[in-house]
Design a protein around this motif. Sequence first.
Motif, short mmCIF file in Angstrom:
data_model
loop_
_atom_site.label_atom_id
_atom_site.label_comp_id
_atom_site.label_asym_id
_atom_site.label_seq_id
_atom_site.Cartn_x
_atom_site.Cartn_y
_atom_site.Cartn_z
N ASN A 7 1.30 -2.57 -6.46
CA ASN A 7 1.54 -1.26 -5.70
C ASN A 7 0.23 -0.72 -5.46
OD1 ASN A 7 4.48 -1.70 -4.72
ND2 ASN A 7 4.82 -1.96 -6.83
N VAL A 8 -0.54 -0.55 -4.75
CA VAL A 8 -1.77 -0.21 -4.63
C VAL A 8 -2.09 1.20 -3.90
CG1 VAL A 8 -4.05 -0.57 -3.63
CG2 VAL A 8 -2.91 -2.46 -5.06
N ASP B 132 -11.83 -3.79 3.71
CA ASP B 132 -13.24 -3.58 3.50
C ASP B 132 -13.44 -3.93 2.11
OD1 ASP B 132 -15.81 -3.31 4.64
OD2 ASP B 132 -15.89 -1.39 3.53
N ARG B 133 -12.68 -3.22 1.06
CA ARG B 133 -13.09 -3.16 -0.26
C ARG B 133 -12.93 -4.70 -0.90
NH1 ARG B 133 -13.26 1.58 -3.41
NH2 ARG B 133 -14.01 3.15 -2.09
N ILE B 134 -11.90 -5.38 -0.12
CA ILE B 134 -11.67 -6.79 -0.75
C ILE B 134 -12.43 -7.98 -0.05
CG2 ILE B 134 -9.33 -6.35 -1.50
CD1 ILE B 134 -8.27 -7.94 0.47
N ALA B 135 -13.29 -7.49 0.86
CA ALA B 135 -14.05 -8.46 1.68
C ALA B 135 -15.33 -8.97 0.94
CB ALA B 135 -14.24 -7.86 3.22
N GLU B 136 -15.58 -10.15 1.17
CA GLU B 136 -17.03 -10.73 0.60
C GLU B 136 -17.84 -10.47 1.66
OE1 GLU B 136 -17.31 -11.13 -2.37
OE2 GLU B 136 -15.24 -11.89 -3.35
N THR B 137 -17.46 -10.67 2.91
CA THR B 137 -18.16 -10.82 3.99
C THR B 137 -18.20 -9.46 4.54
OG1 THR B 137 -16.99 -11.68 5.33
CG2 THR B 137 -18.44 -13.13 4.28
N ASN C 237 -4.59 2.77 -8.39
CA ASN C 237 -5.85 3.00 -7.35
C ASN C 237 -6.64 1.68 -7.06
OD1 ASN C 237 -7.36 4.77 -5.81
ND2 ASN C 237 -8.48 6.00 -7.33
N LEU C 238 -6.75 1.60 -5.95
CA LEU C 238 -7.45 0.32 -5.20
C LEU C 238 -8.66 -0.19 -5.94
CD1 LEU C 238 -7.63 -1.81 -2.93
CD2 LEU C 238 -9.00 -0.06 -1.43
N LEU D 291 0.97 -1.15 0.07
CA LEU D 291 -0.06 0.04 0.02
C LEU D 291 0.96 1.30 0.18
CD1 LEU D 291 -2.65 -0.96 2.46
CD2 LEU D 291 -2.96 -1.15 -0.07
N SER D 292 0.59 2.17 -1.06
CA SER D 292 1.70 3.29 -1.10
C SER D 292 0.73 4.20 -2.01
CB SER D 292 2.71 3.02 -2.06
OG SER D 292 3.25 4.03 -2.60
N MET D 293 0.80 5.43 -1.71
CA MET D 293 -0.02 6.52 -2.46
C MET D 293 0.36 6.61 -3.80
SD MET D 293 1.12 10.15 -1.10
CE MET D 293 2.66 10.69 -0.71
N TYR D 294 1.54 5.95 -4.18
CA TYR D 294 1.90 6.35 -5.67
C TYR D 294 1.38 4.94 -6.47
CZ TYR D 294 5.12 9.19 -3.01
OH TYR D 294 5.84 10.05 -2.43
#
Length: 176
Positions: free
Chosen positions: A125-126, A144-149, A91-92, A85-88
């Motif tokens: 690199n996200v 949270d964004r990658i969760a299925e539940t 995008n997620l 995880l990096s701001m560069y």
Amino acid sequence: MPKEIVILRLGHRPQRDKRITTHVGLTARAFGAKGMLLASEDQKLADNIADVSTRWGGNFYVENNVSWKAEINKWKDAGGKVCHLSMYGINLPDAVPEIKECEKLMVVVGAEKVPFEIYEMADWNVAVGNQPHSEVAAVAVTLDRIAETDHLRDEFEGGELTIVPEKCGKKVIDNR
Ligand SMILES: C[S@@+](CC[C@H](N)C(=O)[O-])C[C@H]1O[C@@H](n2cnc3c(N)ncnc32)[C@H](O)[C@@H]1O
């Protein structure tokens, strides 16, 4: 969604970062990660997070003082993928569909400047938006964004304490 998620925390400086690294661990635990690998020596911090798990349940673990390079190589040899995880980064939302397909995911977050080798070793690199913010927020939004539940509804087994949600007040069951 990956079945196994671990966080690799880089660059932790015990005096300066103890609060934020603790929050990285607790946030990862609350949002479904199995454990955190700490690439610095801070046994006290690892013990503090273990105390939270004893009190509030679940099996979240912290491994103290790991070698980040050895852990990444071991993880990849075992078929795991690595998301730094990096701001560069990209995008997620653009990376989520691919990330969701892997079985084992290591999420890497920095504190101070991250060695460039990490960018090269990572599968992704996200950026959680390409603006600077915090590793705690980056971990929470990513998990949270990658969760299925919905991890906000997770139950943590075996804790000494359980909160009963209330409109007003603090209701806690003591299971001991
Ligand atoms: C407070 S930042 C400091 C980064 C450091 N100054 C650098 O240039 O690498 C600490 C960590 O937060 C995470 N982070 C901060 N903003 C982010 C973003 N927009 N997306 C993803 N991760 C982010 C990254 O993991 C980063 O290593």
